[in-house]
Enzyme design. Sequence first.
Site, PDB file in Angstrom:
ATOM      1  N   ASP A  15       0.820  -1.218   0.000  1.00 38.12           N
ATOM      2  CA  ASP A  15       0.000   0.000   0.000  1.00 38.12           C
ATOM      3  C   ASP A  15       0.851   1.264   0.000  1.00 38.12           C
ATOM      4  O   ASP A  15       0.697   2.138  -0.849  1.00 38.12           O
ATOM      5  CB  ASP A  15      -0.910   0.048   1.239  1.00 38.12           C
ATOM      6  CG  ASP A  15      -2.088  -0.921   1.149  1.00 38.12           C
ATOM      7  OD1 ASP A  15      -2.418  -1.367   0.036  1.00 38.12           O
ATOM      8  OD2 ASP A  15      -2.678  -1.215   2.210  1.00 38.12           O
ATOM      9  N   ARG A  94       0.054   4.431  17.383  1.00 39.21           N
ATOM     10  CA  ARG A  94      -0.370   5.454  16.424  1.00 39.21           C
ATOM     11  C   ARG A  94      -0.086   6.885  16.847  1.00 39.21           C
ATOM     12  O   ARG A  94       0.373   7.693  16.027  1.00 39.21           O
ATOM     13  CB  ARG A  94      -1.845   5.287  16.067  1.00 39.21           C
ATOM     14  CG  ARG A  94      -2.206   3.980  15.358  1.00 39.21           C
ATOM     15  CD  ARG A  94      -1.279   3.642  14.240  1.00 39.21           C
ATOM     16  NE  ARG A  94      -1.720   2.456  13.494  1.00 39.21           N
ATOM     17  CZ  ARG A  94      -0.949   1.723  12.720  1.00 39.21           C
ATOM     18  NH1 ARG A  94       0.342   2.023  12.598  1.00 39.21           N
ATOM     19  NH2 ARG A  94      -1.415   0.685  12.068  1.00 39.21           N
TER      20      ARG A  94
HETATM   21  N1  ARG Z   1      -8.099  -3.433  15.687  1.00 39.84           N
HETATM   22  C1  ARG Z   1      -6.866  -2.999  16.250  1.00 39.84           C
HETATM   23  C2  ARG Z   1      -6.941  -1.540  16.583  1.00 39.84           C
HETATM   24  O1  ARG Z   1      -7.779  -0.850  16.097  1.00 39.84           O
HETATM   25  C3  ARG Z   1      -5.695  -3.330  15.376  1.00 39.84           C
HETATM   26  C4  ARG Z   1      -5.607  -2.575  14.106  1.00 39.84           C
HETATM   27  C5  ARG Z   1      -4.507  -3.079  13.265  1.00 39.84           C
HETATM   28  N2  ARG Z   1      -4.219  -2.200  12.216  1.00 39.84           N
HETATM   29  C6  ARG Z   1      -3.903  -2.621  11.004  1.00 39.84           C
HETATM   30  N3  ARG Z   1      -3.614  -1.702  10.134  1.00 39.84           N
HETATM   31  N4  ARG Z   1      -3.862  -3.889  10.661  1.00 39.84           N
HETATM   32  O2  ARG Z   1      -6.166  -1.077  17.355  1.00 39.84           O
END
Ligand code: ARG
Length: 395
Positions: A15, A94
């Site tokens: 991506d 994040r």
């Molecule tokens: N569902 C989890 C969260 O929102 C993990 C997200 C994982 N992100 C990804 N881009 N695969 O924190």
Amino acid sequence: MPRKKIVLAYSGGLDTSVAVPWLKENYDADIITCTIDLGMVDLETIRQRAYDVGAVEAVTVDGRDTLVNEFLWPALRAGAIYEGQYPLATALGRPLIARYLAEVAAAHGAEAIAHGCTGKGNDQVRIEVGVAALTQGVEVIAPIRDWGMNRQDEVEYARERNLPIAPSNSKFSTDENLWGRSAEAGELEDPWAEPPEDAYEWTINPAAAPDAPAYVEIRFDEGVPTAVDGESMGGVDLIAHLNRLAGAHGVGRIDHVENRLVGIKSREVYESPAAVALHAAHRGLETMTLSREQSRFKERVAQEYAELVYNGLWYTAHRRDLDAYVAATQQHVTGEVRLRLHKGTCVVAGRRAERPLYDYGLATYDRADEFDHNAAKGFIDIYGLPVRTQNRRQG
Ligand code: ARG
């Protein structure tokens, strides 16, 4: 006029690799990639790939210590686990990524920041709200959300431009940092189907784990883990060590149907051996050192803290207020916990604190008992008074 500059959060995957030429072409801009090591990344390989797909500059950062000290330890001290299951690995990473993106954008005088999140997840919210909190007048671009390409289109797009990227043949969408690994999509989208064994990479199947339990002793100083089995360790090493050890005993597998901020329910498979072990140990030590009222209230704060992290509200006064409360509760959370790891389970086998509220003289049923048994009679009399009154008057 100098060309526009865009800082792209770059993982090196399909991506974000396709995003480099796409942004260049669609925004007539120079692309500066920013890759952050949060524990699992080969920065050199990714830096090279960024140049190969057309970045003018590839910035790499070792964010591991910052992740541990400024994000993971506060969340551990708070007891933050989303919906009772998810230790928040991705969610805690994040805001740190948002911070580095903002710093790199400022250092390079970039007009925009771009990221590779989709329009269905939580991560777009966490990164964009984070960037908005930390910058002024910096545009955010989400190519994957905007471009309407599927995976096949992306591969085609890469081939047309001779991008040297091999699409991974992973069956799942994954993310990982020191605090854990997540897998979603593919077969995992059927919540009735048990996750296949290859959804897991950090943990052994508990059925195949060693028959003999392992014991590990973790020391905390004011709620922060500082040593394992008597050996002082920095946070990054300590977490990596526990990921290996607990993972080898099948500890840390989590299969959860989770409520995303955007309203979707999603089946997520996590592996967080160190986080699961450390939360269990930390809670075990708190049972020795927090009063009943502190424990009760802190449970609520833990839930609030988890939701705030999950929902992308790290850079808020509310989070700082909760941190202040949590820090106050951790003043005496100093001591050791011994965990038993066995075939997927992780339980507290022993705990001792430097200033425990646990008092042997009060607790014991032996001759050393110091508790005033006669005082119990009067206590119950007064304690039960309103109960008796209400039942007498109102039935
Ligand atoms: N569902 C989890 C969260 O929102 C993990 C997200 C994982 N992100 C990804 N881009 N695969 O924190």
